[in-house]
Design a protein around this motif. Structure first.
Motif, PDB file in Angstrom:
ATOM      1  N   MET A 140      -8.212  30.345 -70.025  1.00 13.89           N
ATOM      2  CA  MET A 140      -7.096  31.191 -69.703  1.00 13.89           C
ATOM      3  C   MET A 140      -6.469  31.686 -71.009  1.00 13.89           C
ATOM      4  O   MET A 140      -6.441  30.999 -72.002  1.00 13.89           O
ATOM      5  CB  MET A 140      -6.074  30.385 -68.883  1.00 13.89           C
ATOM      6  N   LYS A 141      -5.938  32.869 -70.957  1.00 13.96           N
ATOM      7  CA  LYS A 141      -5.293  33.436 -72.135  1.00 13.96           C
ATOM      8  C   LYS A 141      -3.809  33.642 -71.837  1.00 13.96           C
ATOM      9  O   LYS A 141      -3.448  34.023 -70.737  1.00 13.96           O
ATOM     10  CB  LYS A 141      -5.928  34.772 -72.506  1.00 13.96           C
ATOM     11  N   ILE A 142      -2.972  33.365 -72.855  1.00 13.33           N
ATOM     12  CA  ILE A 142      -1.536  33.600 -72.731  1.00 13.33           C
ATOM     13  C   ILE A 142      -1.049  34.363 -73.961  1.00 13.33           C
ATOM     14  O   ILE A 142      -1.700  34.351 -75.004  1.00 13.33           O
ATOM     15  CB  ILE A 142      -0.738  32.280 -72.580  1.00 13.33           C
ATOM     16  N   LEU A 143       0.084  35.031 -73.801  1.00 11.80           N
ATOM     17  CA  LEU A 143       0.713  35.705 -74.928  1.00 11.80           C
ATOM     18  C   LEU A 143       1.638  34.726 -75.633  1.00 11.80           C
ATOM     19  O   LEU A 143       2.367  33.979 -74.984  1.00 11.80           O
ATOM     20  CB  LEU A 143       1.539  36.905 -74.470  1.00 11.80           C
ATOM     21  N   GLN A 144       1.610  34.762 -76.956  1.00 10.58           N
ATOM     22  CA  GLN A 144       2.472  33.885 -77.734  1.00 10.58           C
ATOM     23  C   GLN A 144       3.074  34.681 -78.882  1.00 10.58           C
ATOM     24  O   GLN A 144       2.419  35.556 -79.456  1.00 10.58           O
ATOM     25  CB  GLN A 144       1.668  32.703 -78.278  1.00 10.58           C
ATOM     26  N   THR A 145       4.317  34.384 -79.211  1.00 10.92           N
ATOM     27  CA  THR A 145       4.970  35.051 -80.330  1.00 10.92           C
ATOM     28  C   THR A 145       4.559  34.368 -81.628  1.00 10.92           C
ATOM     29  O   THR A 145       4.625  33.147 -81.744  1.00 10.92           O
ATOM     30  CB  THR A 145       6.500  34.992 -80.174  1.00 10.92           C
ATOM     31  N   VAL A 146       4.121  35.180 -82.574  1.00 10.68           N
ATOM     32  CA  VAL A 146       3.713  34.681 -83.881  1.00 10.68           C
ATOM     33  C   VAL A 146       4.678  35.263 -84.918  1.00 10.68           C
ATOM     34  O   VAL A 146       4.933  36.462 -84.938  1.00 10.68           O
ATOM     35  CB  VAL A 146       2.262  35.118 -84.214  1.00 10.68           C
ATOM     36  N   THR A 147       5.224  34.396 -85.752  1.00  6.10           N
ATOM     37  CA  THR A 147       6.142  34.822 -86.801  1.00  6.10           C
ATOM     38  C   THR A 147       5.346  35.267 -88.022  1.00  6.10           C
ATOM     39  O   THR A 147       4.418  34.580 -88.441  1.00  6.10           O
ATOM     40  CB  THR A 147       7.083  33.669 -87.196  1.00  6.10           C
ATOM     41  N   VAL A 148       5.725  36.408 -88.569  1.00  3.34           N
ATOM     42  CA  VAL A 148       5.086  36.908 -89.781  1.00  3.34           C
ATOM     43  C   VAL A 148       6.104  36.786 -90.913  1.00  3.34           C
ATOM     44  O   VAL A 148       7.219  37.296 -90.814  1.00  3.34           O
ATOM     45  CB  VAL A 148       4.640  38.383 -89.624  1.00  3.34           C
ATOM     46  N   LYS A 149       5.717  36.067 -91.967  1.00  4.69           N
ATOM     47  CA  LYS A 149       6.591  35.898 -93.130  1.00  4.69           C
ATOM     48  C   LYS A 149       5.930  36.542 -94.338  1.00  4.69           C
ATOM     49  O   LYS A 149       4.711  36.544 -94.464  1.00  4.69           O
ATOM     50  CB  LYS A 149       6.846  34.416 -93.411  1.00  4.69           C
ATOM     51  N   GLN A 150       6.773  37.069 -95.203  1.00  4.38           N
ATOM     52  CA  GLN A 150       6.295  37.754 -96.396  1.00  4.38           C
ATOM     53  C   GLN A 150       6.739  36.956 -97.619  1.00  4.38           C
ATOM     54  O   GLN A 150       7.897  36.557 -97.719  1.00  4.38           O
ATOM     55  CB  GLN A 150       6.908  39.148 -96.421  1.00  4.38           C
ATOM     56  N   ILE A 151       5.817  36.721 -98.539  1.00  2.42           N
ATOM     57  CA  ILE A 151       6.168  36.054 -99.785  1.00  2.42           C
ATOM     58  C   ILE A 151       6.712  37.111-100.739  1.00  2.42           C
ATOM     59  O   ILE A 151       6.091  38.156-100.943  1.00  2.42           O
ATOM     60  CB  ILE A 151       4.956  35.326-100.398  1.00  2.42           C
ATOM     61  N   LEU A 152       7.873  36.835-101.308  1.00  2.00           N
ATOM     62  CA  LEU A 152       8.536  37.793-102.189  1.00  2.00           C
ATOM     63  C   LEU A 152       7.837  37.828-103.545  1.00  2.00           C
ATOM     64  O   LEU A 152       7.753  36.820-104.244  1.00  2.00           O
ATOM     65  CB  LEU A 152      10.012  37.415-102.356  1.00  2.00           C
TER      66      LEU A 152
END
Length: 129
Positions: A1-13
């Motif tokens: 089964m597939k589900i949607l999940q929120t993924v956080t994207v972080k940027q290295i300064l």
């Protein structure tokens, strides 16, 4: 089964990402200032025609101007904070949706924790689970 999940994207300064963010903030600030000037111009134009009640009209334009001025203050604050941050800091960039495969026997706690993608100068450098 597939589900949607929120993924956080972080940027290295980095030096280049810092310049890019500063340019973006300055561009947004300039755009907001242009919008304020345009609103003032439109208000004066409408006041001269006298087709609308000036009190209600002025109140509406003042609300719109105040919204943009608050956004400008927020951008100024973000610029100040950006100057204080050391290179190598992680900044939350955005949240994106990802399709995740789940199977019987998977640990729900591990799935629900979410994932984080780390980007440095536009290149994915790490995926944290």
């Amino acid at each position: 089964m597939k589900i949607l999940q929120t993924v956080t994207v972080k940027q290295i300064l980095t030096e280049s990402s810092k310049k890019s963010l500063l340019n973006k903030y300055n561009h947004n600030k300039l755009q907001l200032k242009k919008e304020c000037d345009q609103l003032l111009f439109e208000l004066k134009k409408l006041e001269r025609t006298r087709k609308y009640s000036s009190n209600g009209l002025k109140t509406q334009f003042d609300k719109e101007l105040d919204k943009r001025k608050e956004k400008i203050k927020l951008i100024d604050f973000q610029i100040d904070q950006l100057d204080l941050l050391p290179l190598g800091s992680e900044l939350k960039d955005q949240d994106v949706q990802a399709l995740i495969d789940i199977n019987i026997g998977d640990s729900w706690d591990d799935i629900i924790k979410g994932k984080t993608v780390i980007i440095q100068d536009g290149i994915v450098t790490e995926i944290r689970e």
